[in-house]
Scaffold this active site. Structure first.
Site, PDB file in Angstrom:
ATOM      1  N   HIS A 157      44.231  41.853  45.507  1.00 43.91           N
ATOM      2  CA  HIS A 157      42.983  41.700  44.743  1.00 43.91           C
ATOM      3  C   HIS A 157      42.758  40.234  44.369  1.00 43.91           C
ATOM      4  O   HIS A 157      42.943  39.836  43.214  1.00 43.91           O
ATOM      5  CB  HIS A 157      43.004  42.582  43.506  1.00 43.91           C
ATOM      6  CG  HIS A 157      42.917  44.039  43.811  1.00 43.91           C
ATOM      7  ND1 HIS A 157      44.006  44.879  43.812  1.00 43.91           N
ATOM      8  CD2 HIS A 157      41.851  44.807  44.170  1.00 43.91           C
ATOM      9  CE1 HIS A 157      43.627  46.101  44.127  1.00 43.91           C
ATOM     10  NE2 HIS A 157      42.323  46.090  44.355  1.00 43.91           N
ATOM     11  N   HIS A 200      40.101  38.828  49.417  1.00 43.18           N
ATOM     12  CA  HIS A 200      39.587  40.196  49.443  1.00 43.18           C
ATOM     13  C   HIS A 200      38.110  40.219  49.055  1.00 43.18           C
ATOM     14  O   HIS A 200      37.294  40.910  49.687  1.00 43.18           O
ATOM     15  CB  HIS A 200      40.392  41.062  48.482  1.00 43.18           C
ATOM     16  CG  HIS A 200      39.789  42.410  48.213  1.00 43.18           C
ATOM     17  ND1 HIS A 200      39.673  43.385  49.178  1.00 43.18           N
ATOM     18  CD2 HIS A 200      39.253  42.933  47.070  1.00 43.18           C
ATOM     19  CE1 HIS A 200      39.090  44.466  48.655  1.00 43.18           C
ATOM     20  NE2 HIS A 200      38.826  44.210  47.383  1.00 43.18           N
ATOM     21  N   HIS A 237      32.993  42.047  42.470  1.00 43.47           N
ATOM     22  CA  HIS A 237      33.466  43.400  42.176  1.00 43.47           C
ATOM     23  C   HIS A 237      34.909  43.488  41.684  1.00 43.47           C
ATOM     24  O   HIS A 237      35.267  44.469  41.030  1.00 43.47           O
ATOM     25  CB  HIS A 237      33.294  44.293  43.412  1.00 43.47           C
ATOM     26  CG  HIS A 237      34.400  44.189  44.405  1.00 43.47           C
ATOM     27  ND1 HIS A 237      34.515  43.126  45.294  1.00 43.47           N
ATOM     28  CD2 HIS A 237      35.455  44.998  44.659  1.00 43.47           C
ATOM     29  CE1 HIS A 237      35.584  43.302  46.039  1.00 43.47           C
ATOM     30  NE2 HIS A 237      36.188  44.422  45.677  1.00 43.47           N
ATOM     31  N   ASP A 238      35.753  42.508  41.961  1.00 43.50           N
ATOM     32  CA  ASP A 238      37.146  42.529  41.480  1.00 43.50           C
ATOM     33  C   ASP A 238      37.501  41.280  40.690  1.00 43.50           C
ATOM     34  O   ASP A 238      38.690  40.964  40.527  1.00 43.50           O
ATOM     35  CB  ASP A 238      38.122  42.682  42.655  1.00 43.50           C
ATOM     36  CG  ASP A 238      38.383  44.132  43.021  1.00 43.50           C
ATOM     37  OD1 ASP A 238      38.244  44.995  42.128  1.00 43.50           O
ATOM     38  OD2 ASP A 238      38.692  44.410  44.194  1.00 43.50           O
ATOM     39  N   ASP A 293      34.915  47.982  50.346  1.00 42.00           N
ATOM     40  CA  ASP A 293      36.053  47.683  49.487  1.00 42.00           C
ATOM     41  C   ASP A 293      37.358  48.253  50.035  1.00 42.00           C
ATOM     42  O   ASP A 293      38.433  47.701  49.791  1.00 42.00           O
ATOM     43  CB  ASP A 293      35.775  48.246  48.091  1.00 42.00           C
ATOM     44  CG  ASP A 293      36.786  47.787  47.051  1.00 42.00           C
ATOM     45  OD1 ASP A 293      37.402  46.722  47.241  1.00 42.00           O
ATOM     46  OD2 ASP A 293      36.942  48.502  46.049  1.00 42.00           O
TER      47      ASP A 293
END
Length: 622
Positions: free
Chosen positions: A303, A307, A353-354, A488
């Site tokens: 993560h 990524h 998103h992360d 994802d």
């Protein structure tokens, strides 16, 4: 500090003695301002462009190219010198029955039974996806041309400014700004990045886009580069193409006919910068700030910013697939403002998103009563945290003057909708909702498009068209959200060599969590997190069987590209891990066989000792 003597050994003394009088940073900024003016004059919506002749437009394009090449040449030579010198709605009813049955059966078997080898994998799936718990001479000619022409451009700039001070419709230039990191790369690296990875055509590739190679080439800034190439398109594409083509070894000839100067303004791209009045520097600063808040791969093997960049490119690839098949917006071209907002939201969501991911999953956050778990009451903990962190960066206490706020020029209602889209999309990446979302997509009807954009003026037809459009947009958003979720977790749907690298990354991050759980006494260790017992092959085969393959099969109706491109890759990866499982079992059997042989040998040695009279008691007389 490099001596003048040393430098003259490498470059023409007259050129260097002249160019070193120029502050390179100021020169670059001024040249970019010149390009800024040209772009504002040639912008499609500029009233000035309508008053210019073709000859004048071509001349401005030529001047623009000179300035742009100078910026690149100056930066490239500098780098050369440096280098040389120095919801609980995903519950049981949505979970595949086969997965439930296997899990229940495995619960009845002894842990040493071969049939329970993938028990850990199934537990993970149920918990995480089911919700169960670089020629100086040539360059110097360009510099002289640029210095002599830049004053002309600046005069145009002052004139334009005086005429348009109060005209908010005249936007800042959009193709002049590029990350400083782009100009810090040597020419060969720029060439590789553009021609092999960041051109529009390459960014659309699914099966063999190598984000790991991109990260190496851009010196660990993949999200900045990929994000700029996509979100700032087509202008980022124009800059990259003109940089690599204009920096070629052949000497630049100002009399050459530049056939591509006008065409470059028509290159494919999203045009988000114009649509939402985003200053290019703001977009670049936003991407850089977001990337800085991802933990490095030395801490988070999976993560991390690599990524995030991969998910962004994969989401873009998905969108291009849909565009090819006129999937979204009833096949409208160009896309409507509603779809444009959805796509913008989805791509921004992919980038953030992360962000801030700590390297430990939601289950770990809950078990340790972490601050973010307490903040979000154990509901989509990390997904809520990522979304909140990103928006706090642009909407927090210093939001009004935030240099990262890419939403600041949106109209209020537009921004509210954009924020809602981004939030929904990121929350839907919570794996516990997977089976519920999968079933939704599997049964989702593709709306009829007979009444969309008919052009009729009849009231009934207009109302029917509006209703159809609303249904179309609702359909599009459901598919788009699922697309981000699949992007994802798409590692096992990529080329095997790339997919295997991702497997190594994700399992290593899982194992680090397991190590931490063991150290903290948080037993039992979470599924797939025990490096001593987890089967790599079983984990990947189970993931493909119950999550990846069914999900992409469900997407076939919506994205036909899936059938011929993606599903064969998934099949190939499954077969690879199947063979790896056989290898694992063979090693395990050999290990068990060795243990058994060692035990037999040990028993034989004991028996031999007994036979030699040791440990033998004299029999008592009858």
């Amino acid at each position: 500090m490099v001596s003048t003597t040393t430098i003259r050994a490498h470059q023409d003394s007259k050129s260097i003695s002249s160019i070193t009088r120029i502050n390179k940073s100021v020169m670059t900024l001024e040249f970019q301002n010149g390009i800024n003016v040209i772009d504002s004059l040639l912008h499609a919506n500029s009233t000035t462009k309508d008053m210019l002749t073709t000859y004048q437009c071509d001349g401005l394009c030529q001047l623009r190219r000179i300035l742009l090449v100078t910026i690149s040449s100056s930066s490239s030579s500098s780098s050369e010198e440096k280098s040389e010198y120095d919801e609980e709605d995903g519950i049981i009813s949505h979970i595949p029955k086969k997965l439930l049955i296997e899990s229940r059966q495995q619960g009845q078997h002894n842990s040493d039974d071969p049939s329970s080898n993938n028990k850990d994998t199934n537990q993970y799936l149920l918990s995480e996806f089911g919700g169960m718990k670089k020629e100086p001479s040539s360059r110097w000619k360009l510099v002289k041309k640029a210095v002599s022409t830049n004053s002309i451009i600046q005069e145009l700039r002052r004139e334009c400014t005086s005429k348009n001070d109060n005209d908010e419709a005249i936007l800042p230039h959009y193709s002049a700004a590029a990350p400083v990191e782009w100009y810090q790369l040597d020419y060969e690296t720029q060439l590789k990045l553009y021609h092999n990875h960041l051109s529009w055509e390459n960014l659309m590739r699914w099966e063999d886009f190598d984000i790991f190679e991109v990260s190496k080439l851009c010196q660990g800034k993949p999200l900045l580069f990929v994000g700029w190439a996509i979100l700032a398109s087509p202008h980022s594409q124009i800059i990259m193409e003109e940089t690599v083509s204009s920096s070629s070894k052949k000497e630049y000839n100002e009399d050459d006919d530049d056939d591509n100067s006008s065409e470059s303004y028509n290159r494919k791209g999203y045009n988000f910068l114009e649509t939402y009045k985003i200053p290019p520097k703001c977009m670049i600063d936003f991407l850089r700030a977001i990337e800085d808040r991802y933990l490095p791969d030395t801490i988070n093997p999976y993560h991390n910013n690599i990524h995030a960049a991969d998910v962004l490119q994969t989401t873009h690839s998905f969108l291009e697939m849909g565009s090819q098949y006129q999937l979204f917006d009833g096949g409208a071209s160009p896309p409507t403002s509603a779809l444009t907002l959805q796509m913008f939201s989805l791509l921004v969501g992919a980038a953030i998103h992360d962000v801030g991911h700590p390297g430990y999953n939601n289950a770990f956050q809950s078990k340790t009563f972490s601050q973010i778990a307490l903040t979000y009451n154990d509901k989509s903990i990390l997904e809520n945290y990522h979304t909140s962190l990103a928006f706090q960066m642009v909407l927090g206490e210093n939001a009004i003057n935030s240099e990262w706020n890419i939403f600041k020029n949106m109209i209020p209602g537009e921004f509210v909708e954009c924020k809602r889209f981004i939030t929904e999309a990121i929350l839907d990446t919570d794996m516990t909702f997977h089976f519920a979302r999968y079933n939704e997509i599997k049964t989702l009807s593709i709306p009829s498009r007979n009444n969309i954009n008919t052009g009729n003026d009849n009231d009934d037809d207009v109302n029917s068209s509006k209703d159809s459009t609303n249904k179309e947009m609702a359909y599009s958003w459901k598919v788009l959200k699922f697309i981000l979720h699949m992007a994802d977790i798409s590692n096992l749907a990529k080329r095997q060599s790339i997919s295997n690298q991702w497997t190594d990354c994700v399992l290593e991050e899982f194992f680090r969590q397991g190590d931490q759980e063991r150290e903290m006494g948080l037993l039992p260790i979470s599924p797939l997190c025990d490096r001593n017992t987890t089967s790599r092959a079983d984990s990947q085969m189970g993931f493909i069987s119950f999550v990846i393959r069914p999900s992409f099969e469900a997407l076939q109706r919506h994205l036909p590209y899936t059938t011929d491109v993606i599903l064969p890759l998934i099949k190939n990866n499954y077969e690879f891990w199947e063979s790896q499982k056989n290898t694992e079992e063979e090693k395990s059997n050999n290990k068990n066989k060795t243990k058994k042989n060692d035990a037999i040998k040990k028993d034989e040695e004991k028996a031999k000792k007994k036979k030699n009279g040791k440990f033998i008691l004299t029999p008592m007389a009858a």
